[in-house]
Design an enzyme around this catalytic site. Structure first.
Site, mmCIF file in Angstrom:
data_model
loop_
_atom_site.group_PDB
_atom_site.id
_atom_site.type_symbol
_atom_site.label_atom_id
_atom_site.label_comp_id
_atom_site.label_asym_id
_atom_site.label_seq_id
_atom_site.Cartn_x
_atom_site.Cartn_y
_atom_site.Cartn_z
ATOM 1 N N ILE A 39 72.061 92.495 -77.667
ATOM 2 C CA ILE A 39 71.214 91.655 -78.514
ATOM 3 C C ILE A 39 70.234 90.918 -77.615
ATOM 4 O O ILE A 39 70.631 90.183 -76.705
ATOM 5 C CB ILE A 39 72.066 90.651 -79.313
ATOM 6 C CG1 ILE A 39 73.067 91.393 -80.195
ATOM 7 C CG2 ILE A 39 71.174 89.737 -80.152
ATOM 8 C CD1 ILE A 39 74.180 90.502 -80.746
ATOM 9 N N PHE A 40 68.941 91.112 -77.866
ATOM 10 C CA PHE A 40 67.906 90.486 -77.043
ATOM 11 C C PHE A 40 67.434 89.186 -77.679
ATOM 12 O O PHE A 40 67.048 89.142 -78.845
ATOM 13 C CB PHE A 40 66.718 91.436 -76.879
ATOM 14 C CG PHE A 40 65.570 90.847 -76.092
ATOM 15 C CD1 PHE A 40 65.698 90.594 -74.726
ATOM 16 C CD2 PHE A 40 64.368 90.538 -76.706
ATOM 17 C CE1 PHE A 40 64.652 90.050 -73.996
ATOM 18 C CE2 PHE A 40 63.305 90.000 -75.992
ATOM 19 C CZ PHE A 40 63.447 89.750 -74.629
ATOM 20 N N SER A 44 65.563 80.369 -78.722
ATOM 21 C CA SER A 44 66.720 79.506 -78.428
ATOM 22 C C SER A 44 67.941 80.303 -77.993
ATOM 23 O O SER A 44 68.852 79.739 -77.367
ATOM 24 C CB SER A 44 67.068 78.655 -79.650
ATOM 25 O OG SER A 44 67.386 79.463 -80.769
ATOM 26 N N GLU A 119 69.543 83.613 -87.971
ATOM 27 C CA GLU A 119 68.190 84.127 -87.783
ATOM 28 C C GLU A 119 67.577 84.699 -89.067
ATOM 29 O O GLU A 119 66.393 84.486 -89.326
ATOM 30 C CB GLU A 119 68.195 85.217 -86.701
ATOM 31 C CG GLU A 119 68.782 84.775 -85.373
ATOM 32 C CD GLU A 119 67.941 83.707 -84.689
ATOM 33 O OE1 GLU A 119 66.747 83.596 -84.986
ATOM 34 O OE2 GLU A 119 68.484 82.967 -83.855
#
Length: 236
Positions: A39-40, A44, A119
């Protein structure tokens, strides 16, 4: 673009395990076990992932620029004063630096469930797969990683503005995760300490605009306090 060399003097990150980028995240490998998912993070997530992970790498993805064009009414702002957080803009000649997190086993479902709420539901971000290029000198090939991107179609999208206007909006915004100023400064610090040779003109121009505005605000507040404390002469 040539890969940036390792940043001298930066804190060491945990050494990651090797992974093949041939299998998409979530697709079962032979033997029934799920392969690792990467996961890129470029906002934050670089300092506060909020989920358990096995390892992490500093590096970049190509074809995107980071922009403070996404509105935030929960984490760093409110409905009355939306904050400004980053999203990615397609830009064939650019690259964006951040951190990729490796999750394995039970970490996969837990992290994706958490990030979907943080997100997608609360942030308005969609998911894409990108090729992540680790900063490590011994990295041979890019890694397929999941990334969250806010598009212009989501209702919280604010779009472009001048660096001065963005800084002014950041100064007056705060949310459940803290003040919008903290978000900006932490991201700028990450770029300085972990990849100081990489450029991010947009980010540092907003930071510069913010630091030029803040002394004016402090001066105004102090002047108002001093004025209020001085006994006023009576008229007549």
């Amino acid at each position: 673009m040539k890969r940036e060399p390792e940043c001298p003097g930066r804190p060491e990150l945990p050494p990651p395990s090797p992974i093949s980028s041939s299998s998409p995240p979530g697709e079962e490998a032979e033997g029934g076990e799920l392969p690792p998912v990467w996961i890129f993070g470029y906002g934050s997530l670089v300092w506060r992932p909020g989920f358990e992970f096995t390892s992490r790498k500093v590096g970049f993805i190509r074809g995107y620029s980071r922009r403070f064009w996404q509105g935030d009414t929960f984490h760093r702002g409110s409905e009355r004063m939306p904050g400004r957080v980053v999203t990615l803009l397609e830009d064939c000649g650019a690259c964006t630096w951040g951190v990729a997190y490796e999750v394995r086993g039970e970490q996969i479902a837990a992290s994706l469930q958490y990030l979907n709420m943080r997100e997608a539901v609360l942030g308005g971000y969609d998911t894409k797969l990108v090729k992540f290029h680790p900063q490590d000198k011994d990295a041979e090939e890019p890694i397929l990683a999941l990334v969250y991107i806010a598009t212009p179609q989501n209702p919280s999208y604010l779009g472009p503005a001048s660096e001065e206007d963005i800084a002014a909006q950041i100064i007056v915004s705060s949310g459940c995760a803290g003040h919008n100023i903290e978000y900006l400064l932490r991201l700028a610090d990450f770029m300085r300490y972990f990849c100081p040779q990489a450029e991010d003109k947009h980010l540092f121009s907003i930071e510069e605009a913010l630091t030029s505005i803040l002394p004016c605000l402090y001066y105004t507040e102090d002047s108002l306090e001093e004025t209020a404390s001085v006994p006023q002469k009576s008229k007549g």
